[in-house]
Every structure is written in structure tokens, then in C-alpha cells.
Design an enzyme around this catalytic site. Sequence first.
Site: not given
Ligand code: HOC
Length: 379
Positions: A24, A106, A127, A129, A155, A164, A275, A278
Amino acid sequence: MIISSATDFREAARRKLPPFLFHYLDGGAGAEQTLRANVDDLQNVKLRQRVLRGSESLDLSTHWFGRDYALPIALAPVGLAGMYARRGEVQAVQACGKANIPFIQSTVSVCSLAEVAARAGKPIWFQLYVLKDRGFMRDVMRRASELGATTLFFTVDMPVPGNRYRDLHSGMSGPAGPRRRMLQAMMHPRWAWDVGLFGRPHDLGNISAYRGHATGLEDYIGWLGSNFDPGISWADLQWIRDEWKGELILKGILDVEDARDALDFGADGIVVSNHGGRQLDGAPSSASVLPAIAEAVKGRMRIFADGGVRTGTDVFRMLALGADGVLLGRAFIYALATHGQAGVERLLAIMEKDLRTNMVLTGVKSVAEIGPHLLADRA
Ligand code: HOC
């Protein structure tokens, strides 16, 4: 084991962590081309070696938003940091306190804002979202501000989570995920013991504080996964700007036009970032877009950058490409996962030494002097 870089910590983390957690952290979106480009492009940045420049006393300090820091480095917001080490965010913020650098907490941290703020010893950075649940956003911003947070990293590159695939293979996501994670935890007792899994279960502090009940990993994946807002636009940001009285930094800018828009909007800064590879696989590396963005907005807002930073030399390279400051993400979590607070302190000390050495070898006396004139291919 001899540790001389974040790469050594990474190897130790790979051996210690259950696969779902290691991958992860370590993985990226799609075929992970952007993830690799972040590291490769940065390492390919060539620096000018200068001689006989008398760089005896060096100034590594920075001044951001009215406060002095010892290094041009901050710890990036990383979700679930408290799953890598016991009370992980607290250990990390304490390492930052000792090194006198900012810690960016975060939204999806294990330790709550209150727990981290109490151990920070200085105003924290936070931070956030854009989530569909605007009530949560309001609540968490209010709490952050009451707890003395001065600076909000917003973000903007996550209107949806990236694809991912490593998470599917490792058991972090997918229908069999819960069972596989439990099995892996049982097979990694040292990790489970270290993070306190046998005592206090993991709970996501900020989300629980809002919902009024414990929020574990299942809830995290479910609640957060369905709560990202693909409809986010500059108009929504205006609402946040009006609500948040401190500095506002937009994290996840990769395009010159977006950087200019951020400036016109009145942001106090940006983080040039994809990011950590990611989100959009195929997006350019941070190192490759940073020079053009810096040329467009440098001096008019703060420019932070992340992506592929593994050594103090990489920090130097980001500064030479135009950043005012550099965020460490994966690098510090590898260290936290294996050696806790002491590991993060060690990593920062290694990076500081790298930086000092490079300043002497390139002939500069202060961080402020590091810039594009030190890039070998621009000279
Ligand atoms: C499904 C949840 O920014 C990351 C973080 C958190 C993302 C949460 C995803 O993993 O890049």
C-alpha cells in the site's frame, strides 16, 4: 544493518511489514510508470560541481509563513501512518520537533489531531481532501484551527482514488482483503506487537471524532472510497478559502496552467506532486515539470515538491529545480516502520549531512542560494 539512505530503510520495512501494508505504501497506480519516473527523473538531474568557493559556514534554515525551520524539508501527509508504528503520527511529529521541521498531518491518520497537536510543540500543518461529506470537512477544519493548526494542505489531485492494482494483489483491497489481512497480521507478529495490534485496535482518530464511534480499516476503505468528490472545482475551493483563515496550500499541482490558476485564486502555495505516482499513471514526474512551474510562479507563492525523494541529494536537486521546500512521504514511513521515531530522526540526520556535503561541493552557503544555476545541463 548499516543504514545510509531511505532505500536501506525500505528494504528493512519490506521484511518487517505484512505485504498488504508494505505494498500500500510502496505501490502506485496502474503500471507504476509515474512512480518509477519520479525516482528516475530526479536521480538523473545533474548538478554543477564547483571548487574553491569557501563554503565553510552553511545556513540550511528556511523561513515559511512567518516561522523559522532548520531544514528545507517537511514530512508529507501520509494516510495510515499510525499503522506502520505504534502511535506513528505522534512518533513522527516528535521527530519533527527535534529536527525543527514541519509535520503535515493527514486527514486519514490513526492518531487524532488533538493527540498530535498535544505532542507537536509547535503549530501543526494539516492536510485535507475534498469529500462529499462537507460537514466532515467543516468539522475537521474547525478542530484543526482550534488546535492551533496554521497551514492547510488541500489535496486537489484526488477527486477519485487512483487504480492501485498492487493493493488487489496484496490483500489491501478486493473481496478477500479482510481475511488476507488478518492472516498476514498473524504471520507478522513483530509488526503486530510493535504497532499495538494486540492491545488497542487501529482507529482513525479524525474520522472517529466526527462520527462519534470507532472507525477501523474496513470503514476507512468504505467510507473514504465512496466519499471522494469527482465534482470538485475551483468554486468549491472558494468555499474552503472563505472557511479557512490560515495559509492554504494546494497539493497535487503538475501543470503550469493549474499553478497559474492557483496563484490567481490566492493560494499561499502549491505542492508540485503526482501523489507519489498513486493517481494518474502516465502523468509526468514532479522533477520534470518543476522547472516550468517555478518559472511561472516562483517568488509569488511557496513552491513545495515531492515525488521520488530518497536522499539529501534528491532534496538538493528539487531545490535546484525550483522548489522552496521538499516533502518526504514514503522515505520517512520506511524509517518510521522499522525504527520508529529514532528512525525518522536518523533519516533526517542522514539527509542533512547529504545536503551539507552537496552545498560545499556546489559552492553555496545557504539554502536560499540553491537554484537552477546549479543544474549542469542548464549551465
Ligand atoms: C480508498 C481510500 O492519500 C493514498 C492516500 C489516501 C487515499 C485513501 C483511499 O493512499 O494515496
